[in-house]
Every structure is written in C-alpha cells, then in structure tokens.
Design a protein around this motif. Structure first.
Motif, PDB file in Angstrom:
ATOM      1  N   CYS A  83      -0.021   3.972   0.674  1.00 45.03           N
ATOM      2  CA  CYS A  83      -0.174   4.324  -0.672  1.00 45.03           C
ATOM      3  C   CYS A  83      -1.242   4.270  -1.677  1.00 45.03           C
ATOM      4  CB  CYS A  83       1.583   4.405  -1.491  1.00 45.03           C
ATOM      5  SG  CYS A  83       1.923   4.628  -3.693  1.00 45.03           S
ATOM      6  N   CYS A 128      -0.392   2.547  -5.351  1.00 45.59           N
ATOM      7  CA  CYS A 128       0.440   0.757  -4.585  1.00 45.59           C
ATOM      8  C   CYS A 128      -0.944  -0.111  -4.642  1.00 45.59           C
ATOM      9  CB  CYS A 128       1.246   1.187  -4.685  1.00 45.59           C
ATOM     10  SG  CYS A 128       2.837   1.698  -4.700  1.00 45.59           S
ATOM     11  N   HIS A 163       3.612   0.142   2.691  1.00 48.31           N
ATOM     12  CA  HIS A 163       4.126   1.040   1.872  1.00 48.31           C
ATOM     13  C   HIS A 163       2.537   1.032   1.284  1.00 48.31           C
ATOM     14  CE1 HIS A 163       5.554   3.609  -1.732  1.00 48.31           C
ATOM     15  NE2 HIS A 163       4.276   2.986  -2.645  1.00 48.31           N
ATOM     16  N   CYS A 207       7.799   3.850  -4.999  1.00 56.35           N
ATOM     17  CA  CYS A 207       6.591   3.359  -5.617  1.00 56.35           C
ATOM     18  C   CYS A 207       7.356   2.525  -7.005  1.00 56.35           C
ATOM     19  CB  CYS A 207       5.634   3.934  -6.411  1.00 56.35           C
ATOM     20  SG  CYS A 207       4.347   5.117  -5.373  1.00 56.35           S
TER      21      CYS A 207
HETATM   22 ZN   LIG Z   1       3.296   3.800  -4.109  1.00 54.86          ZN
END
Ligand SMILES: [Zn+2]
Lengths: 93, 200
Positions: free
Chosen positions: A51, A54, A47, A21
């Motif tokens: 996530c 994020c 990612h 992250c």
């Molecule tokens: Zn992340």
C-alpha cells in the motif's frame, strides 16, 4: 439462532481495503515509537509493502519524529547549576 | 520497618548517593525545564526546586529504579502546581513574531550570508533546528511535553503515563494530536522552503 447472527456478522464485508488502511494508520505511532507488538508490527510491515498510501504516511511520520530527535538543539546547562544544587543540598538536613 | 532503619545513611553517604544517582540526569532535566518554561532563568529555578524536592523525598526513591523518570515526574508536577501559577505568562514566545521572521525574505538573506558550501549546509541545518524549535514552542504545553518526552528523551508510553499521571491511552491520543499539530506548523515552513505539502 445466536450462532446464525454471529455467522452473518462475520461474513459481512467489513474487511475491505479501507478498514485495513485505517487499522494500519492507528498503528503508525506505535510502530515509529517502537511500541507495537510483534504481531502488529508484522501486520503493519506486510501492509505497507503493497500500500503506497500507508507507506508514504509511515515515511512522513518517521521524518517528523526525526526532525525533533535529530534537529532540535539541546540547550547548554549553565555551569553554575550543578554547583548550586550541591551547595543547597549540603545545607539541607 | 527494619528495612527503613537498615537504610539509614549518614548525611555524607546520602549526599554522595544522591549526587551519583540523580545528578547525571541534570542535562535532560534542564532541557525539559527549558522546553516547558521557554526561559533560561525559569528553567534554572525549576530544576533547582526539583532537585531539592527529590532530596527531601530521596528515602522513598528505590535505588536502581528509573531515576530519570522519577525526576521528570517531580519536575512536571512542580511546573504544574507551583511554577505555572507563579509565572505571569506561561508561554513567553510569541509565535507570530517568529513566524513573521521566517516567512519574510530574511530567510534567503540569512543563508545568502554563508558563502561557502559548507557554511550554507550548516546554516540550513541551523534553520531547520530553529524552525522545529519555534513550531514546537508554539504548541500548547501539554502537546509540547509529550513530544519532548517521546521523541527527544525516548521515554516509553508506560514511563510517560507515570510521569504525567495519565493512562497510556491518553498518552497515545495526546501524542497523536500533538504530532498532527506540529506537522501543521512545520508544513508552513516546508512550503516557504520550496518543498511541497506532501514532503512532511
Ligand atoms: Zn494502506
């Protein structure tokens, strides 16, 4: 000996979720400004699919950029400006 | 050497080339000057000074290269070297006044004036624009500059580095800090508009 040290270092659990992250957050500006390499862009996209944190910071940063590019009013250039520039230039040798 | 002499143009030719290549940048350049000085007269002076300098150095400008970045760089240097020293107060907008205005009940009063739905939407758009402007104007000039160059004018990091005479790494970190700062200022506004903290 040296290779052993490297091996130990590489096996250390540095690639946790948190550092991933962190890496993504460092790429954030590059991504929204279109400055990320395709490799970084790919890493980033991959990612944020998983996530939420994020993903959300990406949305927010895009929104912020959009506020400036889309809402900041441009000032109108006074009509006399171009004329006076031309006039001054004609007088300059 | 022979290239220089080969490029000798008559005054008319030079002026025509100058106008064709550099005057199209007038609009973004004036806007940049205005965002730096926050004053229309000062912006006017700064832009004129920039064009006069550009004219003097026009022989060194390579035709077909990035005229916009070149002029922005000249303007930025003029602003730093001469203009900032000349003007009594670099930042003429007192943010606390603007802030006071938007945080007061006047915000609702203003949109209340617009009775039709269309007008209300328009006035909300105006309010957002005004708020972005005052948040931006409240930033230190270095922060304001990178945001204008990047988000409004769409310069690349590399072009910004050249315009500002700083390494790309510094462009990146300055932009990052500038955005955080702008975010902070806009969050206050978001709250006053009934958004929660996470919306911006
Ligand atoms: Zn992340």
């Amino acid at each position: 000996m040296e290779s052993k040290i490297t091996e130990v270092y590489q096996n250390a659990p540095v690639e946790g979720k948190e550092t991933e992250c962190e890496k993504v957050s460092k790429l954030l500006d590059l991504v929204i400004d279109g400055e990320a390499t395709s490799e970084d862009q790919h890493y980033f996209n991959h990612h944020i699919e998983d996530c939420v944190t994020c993903f959300e910071s990406h949305q927010k940063q895009k929104l912020l950029k959009g506020l400036v590019s889309g809402h900041l009013k441009r000032v109108i250039v006074p009509e006399s400006l171009a004329l006076s520039i031309k006039a001054k230039i004609q007088k300059t040798l | 050497m022979s290239e220089r002499t080969g490029k000798q143009l008559s005054k008319e030719e030079k002026d025509a080339r100058f106008e064709a290549e550099l005057l199209p940048v007038l609009d973004p350049l004036y806007n940049f000057a205005y965002r730096l000085t926050l004053d229309e007269d000062d912006a006017n002076d700064l832009v004129q000074e920039t064009y006069l300098k550009a004219y003097r150095f026009f022989d060194y400008f390579e035709q077909g290269t990035n005229a916009k970045a070149w002029l922005f760089r000249i303007l930025k240097n003029s602003f730093i070297n001469e203009f900032r020293k000349k003007s009594k107060q670099p930042a003429k907008v007192d943010y606390s006044e603007v802030e006071g205005y938007y945080n007061s009940e006047d915000v609702e009063g203003e949109s209340g004036v617009a009775t039709t739905t269309d007008m209300r939407t328009e006035s909300v758009q105006d309010l957002i624009g005004d708020e972005v402007a005052s948040a931006l104007n409240a930033l230190p000039v270095d922060f304001r500059t990178v945001i204008i160059l990047c988000d409004l004018e769409g310069f690349t990091y590399e072009e910004m580095a050249k315009i500002l005479d700083i390494p790309i790494g510094t462009v990146r970190s300055r932009l990052h800090r500038a955005r955080n700062s702008l975010k902070e200022k806009l969050e206050k506004y978001a709250k006053s508009m009934g958004y929660n903290n996470n919306e911006i």
